[in-house]
Motif scaffolding. Structure first.
Motif, PDB file in Angstrom:
ATOM      1  N   UNK A   9       0.840  -1.208   0.000  1.00  4.83           N
ATOM      2  CA  UNK A   9       0.000   0.000   0.000  1.00  4.83           C
ATOM      3  C   UNK A   9       0.872   1.253   0.000  1.00  4.83           C
ATOM      4  N   UNK A  10       1.958   1.234   0.784  1.00  6.23           N
ATOM      5  CA  UNK A  10       2.877   2.374   0.838  1.00  6.23           C
ATOM      6  C   UNK A  10       3.544   2.585  -0.519  1.00  6.23           C
ATOM      7  N   UNK A  11       3.979   1.507  -1.175  1.00  3.06           N
ATOM      8  CA  UNK A  11       4.581   1.620  -2.502  1.00  3.06           C
ATOM      9  C   UNK A  11       3.606   2.238  -3.493  1.00  3.06           C
ATOM     10  N   UNK A  12       2.345   1.862  -3.414  1.00  2.40           N
ATOM     11  CA  UNK A  12       1.342   2.397  -4.328  1.00  2.40           C
ATOM     12  C   UNK A  12       1.167   3.902  -4.133  1.00  2.40           C
ATOM     13  N   UNK A  13       1.188   4.365  -2.886  1.00  5.74           N
ATOM     14  CA  UNK A  13       1.065   5.806  -2.610  1.00  5.74           C
ATOM     15  C   UNK A  13       2.246   6.553  -3.215  1.00  5.74           C
ATOM     16  N   UNK A  14       3.452   6.047  -2.999  1.00  2.29           N
ATOM     17  CA  UNK A  14       4.649   6.712  -3.521  1.00  2.29           C
ATOM     18  C   UNK A  14       4.658   6.690  -5.044  1.00  2.29           C
ATOM     19  N   UNK A  15       4.242   5.581  -5.632  1.00  2.00           N
ATOM     20  CA  UNK A  15       4.185   5.486  -7.094  1.00  2.00           C
ATOM     21  C   UNK A  15       3.178   6.502  -7.648  1.00  2.00           C
ATOM     22  N   UNK A  16       2.031   6.647  -7.009  1.00  2.00           N
ATOM     23  CA  UNK A  16       1.034   7.629  -7.462  1.00  2.00           C
ATOM     24  C   UNK A  16       1.610   9.041  -7.391  1.00  2.00           C
ATOM     25  N   UNK A  17       2.356   9.331  -6.327  1.00  2.00           N
ATOM     26  CA  UNK A  17       2.986  10.648  -6.222  1.00  2.00           C
ATOM     27  C   UNK A  17       3.943  10.863  -7.390  1.00  2.00           C
ATOM     28  N   UNK A  18       4.777   9.873  -7.668  1.00  2.00           N
ATOM     29  CA  UNK A  18       5.762  10.000  -8.747  1.00  2.00           C
ATOM     30  C   UNK A  18       5.082  10.155 -10.103  1.00  2.00           C
ATOM     31  N   UNK A  19       4.116   9.300 -10.381  1.00  2.00           N
ATOM     32  CA  UNK A  19       3.514   9.282 -11.710  1.00  2.00           C
ATOM     33  C   UNK A  19       2.445  10.358 -11.915  1.00  2.00           C
ATOM     34  N   UNK A  20       1.547  10.533 -10.939  1.00  2.00           N
ATOM     35  CA  UNK A  20       0.395  11.404 -11.139  1.00  2.00           C
ATOM     36  C   UNK A  20       0.619  12.841 -10.670  1.00  2.00           C
ATOM     37  N   UNK A  21       1.382  13.004  -9.590  1.00  2.00           N
ATOM     38  CA  UNK A  21       1.628  14.367  -9.103  1.00  2.00           C
ATOM     39  C   UNK A  21       2.845  14.949  -9.808  1.00  2.00           C
ATOM     40  N   UNK A  22       4.009  14.323  -9.631  1.00  2.00           N
ATOM     41  CA  UNK A  22       5.214  14.853 -10.266  1.00  2.00           C
ATOM     42  C   UNK A  22       5.111  14.784 -11.784  1.00  2.00           C
ATOM     43  N   UNK A  23       4.686  13.648 -12.312  1.00  2.00           N
ATOM     44  CA  UNK A  23       4.633  13.457 -13.758  1.00  2.00           C
ATOM     45  C   UNK A  23       3.392  14.028 -14.418  1.00  2.00           C
ATOM     46  N   UNK A  24       2.303  14.156 -13.668  1.00  2.00           N
ATOM     47  CA  UNK A  24       1.060  14.608 -14.269  1.00  2.00           C
ATOM     48  C   UNK A  24       0.572  15.958 -13.797  1.00  2.00           C
ATOM     49  N   UNK A  25       1.207  16.506 -12.754  1.00  2.00           N
ATOM     50  CA  UNK A  25       0.810  17.819 -12.260  1.00  2.00           C
ATOM     51  C   UNK A  25      -0.523  17.830 -11.525  1.00  2.00           C
ATOM     52  N   UNK A  26      -0.933  16.691 -10.962  1.00  2.00           N
ATOM     53  CA  UNK A  26      -2.207  16.603 -10.239  1.00  2.00           C
ATOM     54  C   UNK A  26      -2.006  17.085  -8.798  1.00  2.00           C
ATOM     55  N   UNK A  27      -2.138  18.394  -8.595  1.00  2.00           N
ATOM     56  CA  UNK A  27      -1.860  18.977  -7.273  1.00  2.00           C
ATOM     57  C   UNK A  27      -2.985  18.752  -6.273  1.00  2.00           C
ATOM     58  N   UNK A  28      -4.186  18.455  -6.733  1.00  2.00           N
ATOM     59  CA  UNK A  28      -5.259  18.056  -5.812  1.00  2.00           C
ATOM     60  C   UNK A  28      -4.897  16.708  -5.201  1.00  2.00           C
ATOM     61  N   UNK A  29      -4.338  15.828  -6.006  1.00  2.00           N
ATOM     62  CA  UNK A  29      -3.888  14.535  -5.489  1.00  2.00           C
ATOM     63  C   UNK A  29      -2.724  14.719  -4.523  1.00  2.00           C
TER      64      UNK A  29
END
Length: 144
Positions: A9-29
């Motif tokens: 579960x922790x890996x999934x959170x970090x992966x989402x940060x890397x892919x969706x926030x850093x890579x996608x600019x999803x600042x709400x996420x």
């Protein structure tokens, strides 16, 4: 919850940060993934070691490198602590640490450790090959 489930579960959170926030600019996420009392133990120059400082860094990177994204090579966990080795990529189209846009494509390696508690990133430690990044932007002489 068994430790292996916590780690996944922790890996999934970090992966989402890397892919969706850093890579996608999803600042709400970003707001949903980071704890309000987040602490960055290795903040970048000019950044505060808190949630606001991390968000400012992410926005600065995406402003300078609109196509900013990472390739995750591997992740390892120890309980709720996730270590990720990745390579960031991007094209400089905006100012970055006082360097005018160069149009150059860059890549640099990073190793991050992030602690995830109750589904939120609460702590960060990291090292990045910023010397290589600055060389690629022409801000430092090449070692070659």
């Amino acid at each position: 919850m068994p430790e292996s489930n916590v780690s996944e579960a922790a890996k999934a959170v970090v992966r989402r940060n890397t892919e969706e926030v850093q890579g996608g600019g999803d600042y709400a996420l970003f707001d949903a993934l980071f704890a309000d009392d987040f602490v960055d133990h290795t903040p970048q120059p000019g950044r505060t070691p808190d949630k606001a400082g991390a968000l400012e860094l992410y926005k600065t990177l995406r402003s300078a490198f609109p196509d900013f994204h990472a390739v995750i090579h591997w992740q390892a966990t120890e309980g709720n602590l996730v270590t990720t080795y990745k390579t960031y990529h991007g094209t400089q189209e905006g100012e970055f640490f006082g360097i005018a846009p160069t149009g150059r494509t860059i890549q640099f390696e990073t190793v991050d450790a992030m602690r995830v508690i109750d589904g939120k990133i609460s702590e960060h430690w990291g090292v990045a090959n910023l010397f290589s990044l600055m060389e690629q932007l022409g801000a430092r002489p090449s070692a070659q």
